[in-house]
Design an enzyme around this catalytic site. Sequence first.
Site, PDB file in Angstrom:
ATOM      1  N   LYS A 104       0.835  -1.193   0.000  1.00 13.40           N
ATOM      2  CA  LYS A 104       0.000   0.000   0.000  1.00 13.40           C
ATOM      3  C   LYS A 104       0.878   1.254   0.000  1.00 13.40           C
ATOM      4  O   LYS A 104       1.931   1.285   0.655  1.00 13.40           O
ATOM      5  CB  LYS A 104      -0.896  -0.023   1.238  1.00 13.40           C
ATOM      6  N   SER A 184      -9.360   1.746   3.360  1.00  9.53           N
ATOM      7  CA  SER A 184      -8.552   2.545   2.455  1.00  9.53           C
ATOM      8  C   SER A 184      -7.560   1.727   1.623  1.00  9.53           C
ATOM      9  O   SER A 184      -6.955   2.247   0.685  1.00  9.53           O
ATOM     10  CB  SER A 184      -7.783   3.605   3.250  1.00  9.53           C
ATOM     11  N   SER A 208      -9.875  -0.781   7.249  1.00 10.30           N
ATOM     12  CA  SER A 208      -9.181  -0.542   5.982  1.00 10.30           C
ATOM     13  C   SER A 208      -8.475  -1.756   5.405  1.00 10.30           C
ATOM     14  O   SER A 208      -8.001  -1.715   4.270  1.00 10.30           O
ATOM     15  CB  SER A 208      -8.184   0.614   6.138  1.00 10.30           C
TER      16      SER A 208
END
Length: 523
Positions: A104, A184, A208
């Site tokens: 990420k 996210s 997330s």
Amino acid sequence: MRRFAFAALALLMLPPALAQTPHPDLAEADITTLQQQLRRGSTSSVALTQGYLDRIAAIDDAGPRLDAVIELNPDALADAKKLDEERKTGKLRGPLHGIPVLLKDNIDALPMVNSAGSLALASHRPKTDAFLVQRLRDAGAVILGKTNLSEWANFRSTRSSSGWSSRGGQTRNPYALDRSPCGSSAGTGSAIAAGLAVVGIGTETDGSIICPSAVAGLVGLKPTVGLVSRSGIIPISASQDTAGPMTRSVRDAAILLSAISARDADDQADALPGRPTTSPDYIKALRHGALKGARVGVLRDAEGKQPAVDTAYTRALAALKAQGATLVNVDIATAGQWDADEYSVLLYEFKDGLNRYLAASDAPVSSLAGLIDWNLANAYEAMPWFGQEIFEAAQAKGPLTEREYLEAKKKIRRLAGADGIDAVLKKHKLDALVAPAMSPAWLIDPINGDHFTFAGYGTAAVAGTPSLTVPMGDAQGLPLGIVFMGPAWSEARLLGFGYAFEQATKARKPPPFAPTVTPTNAR
């Protein structure tokens, strides 16, 4: 920089058949199978790395255009070559040796940018790897690249659209391209579901990892806070942040967790009591009979909100029972009582943690106040769809010594932990709790933002305890997950339960890259 125009959603065309995409054999490949091929010499780390790069070019940049990968590691092939050379000399670092991994884009990894999806940090190149990235490299993983995310990990605006960032555009869900990938960790979820790497790393503060994993048909593990280092990760909350695996199987999640879990003297996590002195063997915990004799608390708060979820959940509970688990209907009496105070804690900790990270890493913008000003000065590009109300609310908070913060922090941990998940587990002598992880993926809506109907993971997020989502079915082709939650440091047990459930149900289906959802009863 890649952008995506929301207006183009209506013009989406059907993607090429999956068999026409490069290296279809890699789409659902797992670590164990690939290691067998590497040992036989039928493939190499260079070949695997190039194969996934080819898939990214065909699926992410062209074809369905997922916009899940925000940046590629220019050293990936060279790193893979070195690992192949090590293998030839007999040096094997473990089950991740030569395996491509995506990270990420809020995790420091040389030589790439770390931006949290923000154009304000589009030139920010950290000086060192994050602790967990060094762990991955030491384990032999090939860092393939970085994935898009909800900008600032969905902590900029109350009307944000999950998976959108000013630097990376809008990530799309490979099961239905007009549906949200959640966030996210949106890019990691969509990329791993689409077979753009073997496994990926996401981060979570509250949902997330679990949410994007559930809506992308993945296994997602949010560890106990402190099990995995947060050093070198752009922060939201010192109390709740953690990184964790996002994979296509429970076994791969266990392998990945084994590599990244370790004590880090530089990570000042508020460690929960009871951490094992030695790391458990997460892989040995994966047993078909792991659920036999287990007492599992069944949370039913989400029932009655979505018929397809109710149907899938009922089948999932039947599968747990068939595997030998004793099911006990329970509820968390304190559920939801921490919401306002949690938000306050996150605002305080975000301001403090982000200012520390930006200053220490010599970022081009050195403070939250500077980011607010930068966004205002570059609003056309940085804020075309929604603003920065959360940024402004966080900036208005004082230091972490304020009474409001200290009392709220203590209160939410008690309500979610001691009086919440821990109290229920103790009262009913339970090994774990289960709930539907998430509502089905909703339509992407940049104007109004996200609009999911429920989530089942919040208690573990606030308590700092582990949660694991595993595919349990689908709603008209949109994946659904069941989330297992347990006490602090119970990752091995949860992985065992998840593995037994996964093997009994085989609920995961590969993504079709459909332009939209077509009802199965359509004529």
